[in-house]
Design a protein around this motif. Structure first.
Motif, PDB file in Angstrom:
ATOM      1  N   GLN A  65      32.627  35.736  42.536  1.00 19.05           N
ATOM      2  CA  GLN A  65      31.575  35.812  41.522  1.00 19.05           C
ATOM      3  C   GLN A  65      32.078  36.515  40.261  1.00 19.05           C
ATOM      4  N   LEU A  66      32.805  37.611  40.443  1.00 21.20           N
ATOM      5  CA  LEU A  66      33.339  38.322  39.286  1.00 21.20           C
ATOM      6  C   LEU A  66      34.327  37.447  38.526  1.00 21.20           C
ATOM      7  N   ALA A  67      35.149  36.713  39.246  1.00 19.77           N
ATOM      8  CA  ALA A  67      36.108  35.815  38.599  1.00 19.77           C
ATOM      9  C   ALA A  67      35.384  34.770  37.766  1.00 19.77           C
ATOM     10  N   GLU A  68      34.341  34.192  38.330  1.00 19.29           N
ATOM     11  CA  GLU A  68      33.582  33.169  37.607  1.00 19.29           C
ATOM     12  C   GLU A  68      32.945  33.755  36.346  1.00 19.29           C
ATOM     13  N   LEU A  69      32.341  34.927  36.470  1.00 20.76           N
ATOM     14  CA  LEU A  69      31.719  35.570  35.314  1.00 20.76           C
ATOM     15  C   LEU A  69      32.749  35.974  34.261  1.00 20.76           C
ATOM     16  N   SER A  70      33.959  36.292  34.701  1.00 19.03           N
ATOM     17  CA  SER A  70      35.027  36.738  33.797  1.00 19.03           C
ATOM     18  C   SER A  70      35.794  35.582  33.176  1.00 19.03           C
ATOM     19  N   GLY A  71      35.718  34.418  33.809  1.00 17.77           N
ATOM     20  CA  GLY A  71      36.481  33.271  33.320  1.00 17.77           C
ATOM     21  C   GLY A  71      37.951  33.337  33.715  1.00 17.77           C
ATOM     22  N   GLU A  85      38.866  43.162  28.778  1.00 18.28           N
ATOM     23  CA  GLU A  85      37.599  42.949  28.072  1.00 18.28           C
ATOM     24  C   GLU A  85      36.732  41.921  28.799  1.00 18.28           C
ATOM     25  N   LYS A  86      37.325  40.843  29.300  1.00 20.58           N
ATOM     26  CA  LYS A  86      36.568  39.820  30.034  1.00 20.58           C
ATOM     27  C   LYS A  86      35.941  40.401  31.296  1.00 20.58           C
ATOM     28  N   VAL A  87      36.726  41.184  32.041  1.00 25.08           N
ATOM     29  CA  VAL A  87      36.224  41.787  33.279  1.00 25.08           C
ATOM     30  C   VAL A  87      35.125  42.797  32.961  1.00 25.08           C
ATOM     31  N   ALA A  88      35.343  43.606  31.949  1.00 29.91           N
ATOM     32  CA  ALA A  88      34.328  44.598  31.550  1.00 29.91           C
ATOM     33  C   ALA A  88      33.030  43.905  31.148  1.00 29.91           C
ATOM     34  N   ASP A  89      33.126  42.853  30.349  1.00 23.72           N
ATOM     35  CA  ASP A  89      31.928  42.105  29.938  1.00 23.72           C
ATOM     36  C   ASP A  89      31.198  41.545  31.154  1.00 23.72           C
ATOM     37  N   ALA A  90      31.955  40.989  32.099  1.00 22.42           N
ATOM     38  CA  ALA A  90      31.357  40.416  33.315  1.00 22.42           C
ATOM     39  C   ALA A  90      30.656  41.485  34.139  1.00 22.42           C
ATOM     40  N   LYS A 105      29.273  44.031  32.816  1.00 30.16           N
ATOM     41  CA  LYS A 105      28.265  44.608  31.910  1.00 30.16           C
ATOM     42  C   LYS A 105      28.573  46.081  31.608  1.00 30.16           C
ATOM     43  N   THR A 106      29.845  46.309  31.317  1.00 27.92           N
ATOM     44  CA  THR A 106      30.280  47.649  30.956  1.00 27.92           C
ATOM     45  C   THR A 106      31.285  47.543  29.821  1.00 27.92           C
ATOM     46  N   LYS A 107      31.811  48.660  29.411  1.00 24.85           N
ATOM     47  CA  LYS A 107      32.785  48.678  28.330  1.00 24.85           C
ATOM     48  C   LYS A 107      34.186  48.862  28.904  1.00 24.85           C
ATOM     49  N   PRO A 108      35.194  48.311  28.232  1.00 29.17           N
ATOM     50  CA  PRO A 108      36.565  48.479  28.719  1.00 29.17           C
ATOM     51  C   PRO A 108      36.942  49.942  28.934  1.00 29.17           C
ATOM     52  N   GLU A 109      36.499  50.819  28.060  1.00 36.71           N
ATOM     53  CA  GLU A 109      36.861  52.233  28.190  1.00 36.71           C
ATOM     54  C   GLU A 109      36.309  52.851  29.474  1.00 36.71           C
ATOM     55  N   TYR A 110      35.183  52.342  29.969  1.00 40.77           N
ATOM     56  CA  TYR A 110      34.654  52.841  31.249  1.00 40.77           C
ATOM     57  C   TYR A 110      35.616  52.503  32.388  1.00 40.77           C
ATOM     58  N   LEU A 111      36.146  51.288  32.376  1.00 47.32           N
ATOM     59  CA  LEU A 111      37.065  50.870  33.432  1.00 47.32           C
ATOM     60  C   LEU A 111      38.399  51.601  33.352  1.00 47.32           C
ATOM     61  N   LEU A 112      38.719  52.132  32.171  1.00 46.90           N
ATOM     62  CA  LEU A 112      39.991  52.816  31.967  1.00 46.90           C
ATOM     63  C   LEU A 112      39.876  54.330  32.067  1.00 46.90           C
ATOM     64  N   ARG A 113      38.686  54.826  32.309  1.00 47.03           N
ATOM     65  CA  ARG A 113      38.477  56.266  32.419  1.00 47.03           C
ATOM     66  C   ARG A 113      38.569  56.675  33.892  1.00 47.03           C
ATOM     67  N   PHE A 114      39.583  57.466  34.219  1.00 45.53           N
ATOM     68  CA  PHE A 114      39.746  57.909  35.595  1.00 45.53           C
ATOM     69  C   PHE A 114      39.941  59.422  35.602  1.00 45.53           C
ATOM     70  N   ASN A 115      39.668  60.002  36.766  1.00 46.65           N
ATOM     71  CA  ASN A 115      39.986  61.413  36.973  1.00 46.65           C
ATOM     72  C   ASN A 115      41.462  61.505  37.296  1.00 46.65           C
ATOM     73  N   VAL A 116      42.166  62.252  36.497  1.00 51.83           N
ATOM     74  CA  VAL A 116      43.618  62.343  36.667  1.00 51.83           C
ATOM     75  C   VAL A 116      43.997  63.476  37.572  1.00 51.83           C
TER      76      VAL A 116
END
Length: 72
Positions: free
Chosen positions: A26-32, A54-59, A61-72
């Motif tokens: 489903q995520l793949a389909e939404l991401s293209g 960006e495609k995955v983040a859009d799918a 419904k979040t921002k790319p920076e959210y997916l790239l923010r981790f606890n180091v």
């Protein structure tokens, strides 16, 4: 040896996908993107491009920076 940033990013994508009740397909389909690509991202086997982040983040419904923010 897998890159730590790829592992963290893949884990974040997986967590968010599961939280939203989406399958990899489903995520793949939404991401293209291809469904195997999502699995490769989640397993840190693929160095994802900025465009695909960006495609995955859009799918998700979040921002790319959210997916790239981790606890180091």
């Amino acid at each position: 040896m897998k890159s730590k940033i790829l592992e963290r990013f893949g884990q974040r994508v997986r967590e968010e996908r599961i939280k939203q009740g989406l399958s990899q397909e489903q995520l793949a389909e939404l991401s293209g993107v291809h469904r195997t690509y999502i699995g490769m991202i989640e397993r840190a086997e693929k160095n994802i491009t900025l465009e695909n982040i960006e495609k995955v983040a859009d799918a998700l419904k979040t921002k790319p920076e959210y997916l790239l923010r981790f606890n180091v």
